[in-house]
Scaffold this active site. Structure first.
Site, PDB file in Angstrom:
ATOM      1  N   SER A 150     -10.574  16.658 -38.403  1.00 47.66           N
ATOM      2  CA  SER A 150      -9.490  15.677 -38.264  1.00 47.66           C
ATOM      3  C   SER A 150      -9.402  14.804 -39.507  1.00 47.66           C
ATOM      4  O   SER A 150     -10.284  14.844 -40.378  1.00 47.66           O
ATOM      5  CB  SER A 150      -9.702  14.784 -37.030  1.00 47.66           C
ATOM      6  OG  SER A 150     -10.839  13.959 -37.195  1.00 47.66           O
ATOM      7  N   ASP A 200     -18.295  19.610 -37.942  1.00 48.18           N
ATOM      8  CA  ASP A 200     -17.848  18.493 -37.105  1.00 48.18           C
ATOM      9  C   ASP A 200     -18.602  18.559 -35.784  1.00 48.18           C
ATOM     10  O   ASP A 200     -19.289  19.537 -35.485  1.00 48.18           O
ATOM     11  CB  ASP A 200     -16.336  18.543 -36.886  1.00 48.18           C
ATOM     12  CG  ASP A 200     -15.706  17.150 -36.845  1.00 48.18           C
ATOM     13  OD1 ASP A 200     -16.202  16.314 -36.072  1.00 48.18           O
ATOM     14  OD2 ASP A 200     -14.740  16.906 -37.579  1.00 48.18           O
ATOM     15  N   LEU A 201     -18.411  17.522 -34.970  1.00 49.96           N
ATOM     16  CA  LEU A 201     -19.210  17.394 -33.756  1.00 49.96           C
ATOM     17  C   LEU A 201     -18.797  18.342 -32.639  1.00 49.96           C
ATOM     18  O   LEU A 201     -19.648  18.918 -31.962  1.00 49.96           O
ATOM     19  CB  LEU A 201     -19.136  15.954 -33.231  1.00 49.96           C
ATOM     20  CG  LEU A 201     -20.152  14.952 -33.763  1.00 49.96           C
ATOM     21  CD1 LEU A 201     -19.841  13.565 -33.193  1.00 49.96           C
ATOM     22  CD2 LEU A 201     -21.574  15.362 -33.413  1.00 49.96           C
ATOM     23  N   TYR A 218     -20.256  -0.885 -41.079  1.00 49.19           N
ATOM     24  CA  TYR A 218     -19.475   0.115 -41.813  1.00 49.19           C
ATOM     25  C   TYR A 218     -19.554  -0.139 -43.318  1.00 49.19           C
ATOM     26  O   TYR A 218     -19.797   0.781 -44.106  1.00 49.19           O
ATOM     27  CB  TYR A 218     -18.027   0.065 -41.333  1.00 49.19           C
ATOM     28  CG  TYR A 218     -17.132   1.110 -41.955  1.00 49.19           C
ATOM     29  CD1 TYR A 218     -17.192   2.440 -41.528  1.00 49.19           C
ATOM     30  CD2 TYR A 218     -16.210   0.773 -42.942  1.00 49.19           C
ATOM     31  CE1 TYR A 218     -16.365   3.402 -42.084  1.00 49.19           C
ATOM     32  CE2 TYR A 218     -15.381   1.734 -43.500  1.00 49.19           C
ATOM     33  CZ  TYR A 218     -15.458   3.040 -43.065  1.00 49.19           C
ATOM     34  OH  TYR A 218     -14.646   3.992 -43.621  1.00 49.19           O
ATOM     35  N   SER A 254     -15.482   4.012 -49.152  1.00 45.71           N
ATOM     36  CA  SER A 254     -14.464   3.086 -48.647  1.00 45.71           C
ATOM     37  C   SER A 254     -14.419   1.846 -49.512  1.00 45.71           C
ATOM     38  O   SER A 254     -15.431   1.439 -50.098  1.00 45.71           O
ATOM     39  CB  SER A 254     -14.771   2.683 -47.205  1.00 45.71           C
ATOM     40  OG  SER A 254     -13.908   1.652 -46.771  1.00 45.71           O
ATOM     41  N   SER A 270     -22.918   0.787 -44.738  1.00 47.90           N
ATOM     42  CA  SER A 270     -23.094   2.240 -44.842  1.00 47.90           C
ATOM     43  C   SER A 270     -22.323   2.801 -46.028  1.00 47.90           C
ATOM     44  O   SER A 270     -22.802   3.685 -46.747  1.00 47.90           O
ATOM     45  CB  SER A 270     -22.650   2.926 -43.546  1.00 47.90           C
ATOM     46  OG  SER A 270     -21.239   2.885 -43.383  1.00 47.90           O
ATOM     47  N   VAL A 280     -16.791  20.982 -45.763  1.00 47.03           N
ATOM     48  CA  VAL A 280     -16.100  19.720 -45.509  1.00 47.03           C
ATOM     49  C   VAL A 280     -16.641  19.151 -44.205  1.00 47.03           C
ATOM     50  O   VAL A 280     -16.392  19.709 -43.130  1.00 47.03           O
ATOM     51  CB  VAL A 280     -14.577  19.898 -45.417  1.00 47.03           C
ATOM     52  CG1 VAL A 280     -13.901  18.543 -45.209  1.00 47.03           C
ATOM     53  CG2 VAL A 280     -14.032  20.579 -46.668  1.00 47.03           C
ATOM     54  N   THR A 281     -17.401  18.069 -44.281  1.00 45.54           N
ATOM     55  CA  THR A 281     -17.884  17.449 -43.052  1.00 45.54           C
ATOM     56  C   THR A 281     -16.780  16.556 -42.479  1.00 45.54           C
ATOM     57  O   THR A 281     -15.919  16.067 -43.203  1.00 45.54           O
ATOM     58  CB  THR A 281     -19.154  16.621 -43.293  1.00 45.54           C
ATOM     59  OG1 THR A 281     -18.835  15.410 -43.989  1.00 45.54           O
ATOM     60  CG2 THR A 281     -20.178  17.405 -44.096  1.00 45.54           C
TER      61      THR A 281
END
Length: 228
Positions: free
Chosen positions: A12, A33-34, A149, A136, A152, A7-8
């Site tokens: 959060s 995650d970062l 956004y 999205s 992308s 899960v990238t």
């Protein structure tokens, strides 16, 4: 289907809630995650050992390849959920090229890099797998302030279709969930009060969605119930 699932953006928002639900349903989540601290907090909250979290940027091809290869070496990698994403709310004429490239790099190129790494492993081993991309509604319609956004996410949608066509004959399913406004840390940082008001007026339920409501859709698409 169950097994290890990457899960990238898993520390959060939608990624974290997706990892939580999948763990409850018998999956073994690995979070990308970062930030190490955020990953440690997320793993702790989910009851996962810290080595289930990999601190990296999804835009870093070498780091992603190493992480995916390591995970697949530990146990059967069954699925990938691409949740990592960033965004801004800015008119096209005020959006810098730097911001545009950064958003496309994380949201679109990052999805490509992670998905390609997993697909190569599955193809080499003659295995099936499942990929779900969190795109999205902004990738499907021209929402104001979403030049970077939306572009992308529109690219993510088309990438989903292309990879589904290419990998489907090998038993690898590729799907997408394209949410409307979801009450995530990113949305809270980017959406102004006026934007939130407009979304409340546009959405028939007159509210933002919650991350766990998207997680259930992802869980369905990864499951055997969505085998076709």
């Amino acid at each position: 289907m169950s097994g290890a699932v990457i899960v990238t953006g898993g520390a959060s928002g939608i990624g974290l809630e997706t990892a939580r639900l999948l763990k409850e349903r018998g999956w073994k989540p690995y979070l990308l995650d970062l930030k190490r601290a955020a990953l440690d907090d997320a793993c702790g909250g989910l009851g996962l050992p810290p080595e289930r979290g990999f601190a990296l940027s999804v835009t870093d091809e070498d780091a992603v390849e190493r992480a995916v290869t390591e995970i697949a070496g530990r146990e059967r990698l069954a699925a990938v959920v691409n949740c990592a994403g960033i965004g801004i709310d800015s008119p096209a004429v005020e959006t810098s090229v730097e911001d545009f490239r950064r958003i496309v790099d994380v949201n679109l190129t990052g999805t490509f890099i992670v998905s390609r790494a997993a697909a190569r492993i599955w193809l080499a081993g003659g295995q099936g797998g499942s990929i779900v991309n969190i795109t999205s509604i902004s990738g499907l319609t021209g929402n104001k302030g979403r030049s970077a956004y939306g572009s992308s996410k529109g690219g993510q949608n088309l990438l989903t279709l292309v990879m589904a066509n290419e990998l489907g004959p090998s038993g690898i399913r590729v799907n997408a969930v394209a949410p409307g406004p979801i009450d995530t840390p990113l949305a809270r940082a980017v959406h102004t009060d006026d934007v939130r008001r407009q979304w409340h007026e546009r959405v028939p339920l007159r509210r933002y969605g919650q991350p766990d409501e998207i997680a259930t859709a992802v869980a369905f698409l990864l499951s055997d119930d969505a085998a076709y």
